[in-house]
Design an enzyme around this catalytic site. Sequence first.
Site, PDB file in Angstrom:
ATOM      1  N   HIS A 109      -2.593  46.147  32.819  1.00 55.94           N
ATOM      2  CA  HIS A 109      -3.032  46.400  34.199  1.00 55.94           C
ATOM      3  C   HIS A 109      -4.085  47.506  34.233  1.00 55.94           C
ATOM      4  CE1 HIS A 109       1.249  44.986  35.205  1.00 55.94           C
ATOM      5  NE2 HIS A 109       0.480  44.147  35.873  1.00 55.94           N
TER       6      HIS A 109
ATOM      7  N   GLN B 159       7.176  34.297  45.500  1.00 52.37           N
ATOM      8  CA  GLN B 159       6.904  33.617  44.224  1.00 52.37           C
ATOM      9  C   GLN B 159       8.102  33.634  43.284  1.00 52.37           C
ATOM     10  OE1 GLN B 159       3.638  36.532  43.486  1.00 52.37           O
ATOM     11  NE2 GLN B 159       4.203  36.370  41.333  1.00 52.37           N
TER      12      GLN B 159
ATOM     13  N   LYS C  61      -3.349  36.718  30.408  1.00 55.86           N
ATOM     14  CA  LYS C  61      -1.990  36.325  29.983  1.00 55.86           C
ATOM     15  C   LYS C  61      -1.420  35.279  30.943  1.00 55.86           C
ATOM     16  CE  LYS C  61       1.737  38.724  30.686  1.00 55.86           C
ATOM     17  NZ  LYS C  61       2.614  37.720  31.345  1.00 55.86           N
TER      18      LYS C  61
ATOM     19  N   SER D  46       5.135  43.199  32.135  1.00 55.88           N
ATOM     20  CA  SER D  46       6.160  44.036  32.773  1.00 55.88           C
ATOM     21  C   SER D  46       7.554  43.585  32.337  1.00 55.88           C
ATOM     22  CB  SER D  46       6.053  43.947  34.291  1.00 55.88           C
ATOM     23  OG  SER D  46       4.784  44.397  34.694  1.00 55.88           O
TER      24      SER D  46
END
Length: 283
Positions: free
Chosen positions: A33, A57, A150, A187
């Site tokens: 990030h 989501q 990614k 994450s």
Amino acid sequence: MKTVHTLAQLRAALASSQRPAFVATMGNLHPGHLELVRQARTLGDITVASIFVNRLQFAPHEDFDSYPRTLQADADQLQVAGCDLLFAPSEAELYPQPQTFKVLPDAALADILEGHFRPGFFTGVCTVVMKLFQAVFAGHAQGVALFGMKDYQQQLIIGQMVRQFALPIEIVTGQTQRAADGLALSSRNGYLSAAERAQAAELHRALRQLAAQARAAADARALAALQQRAEQALAAQGWQPDYLTVRRRSDLLAPEGQLADQALVVLGAARLGRTRLIDNLEF
Ligand code: PAF
């Protein structure tokens, strides 16, 4: 860096910008990030990041409740990376009413791969990204938004959304950042136990091997056999693979004919313990 929590504060802070550069995140930031933020600094006249864990989501059985919320640590890192403005809205601010209007992406691109295993995921992503784009870019003749490679399918779908709605936003894709052993930074890597973390780069290695073998595959049938073998090899190491597959970069459909001169990407998603990891490599 200034932190704002409401749409009104965000718009006021962006009023004099000619070209905002925007990085949307769900927080729990990692160097991937922060690299996007550093890149954003070179592309706009103000660098904006958002942190919002988007319920829309997540499927009911997924990790919405346990998704790490680390706002202060994230804000500190964003400041060091040179972010100018952080937008961290509450759910009530971004979804003041139940979100009954949604952005429905093209099923041909959104119902395969991640969308097949996470039904509705890309509708949730597109809907929140459209809302965030409205929040950041409304009233601006141009802007730039950066997404990580990614999430290959995500950046492709968002690019298509921006083109079809003719939004005056340039989409830039940042390279995947990797740990020394090749594991793509995410994450969700934080969910891995020490033993799982030691194993986690196997997904990346499996994709590299499949990409190398795929170039030599004579036809689609040979490729299918290679993919199946790659999934079986990963399963034998204790993973639960959802897919390891070679696709065309342009539309994520299976390649046809001679593979040698096509622009391809190998994509994988697999669960290690309770952690679902995704990765990809263009080749
Ligand atoms: O990639 C993510 O972190 C999320 O899908 C995004 C783009 C911030 C939308 O919630």
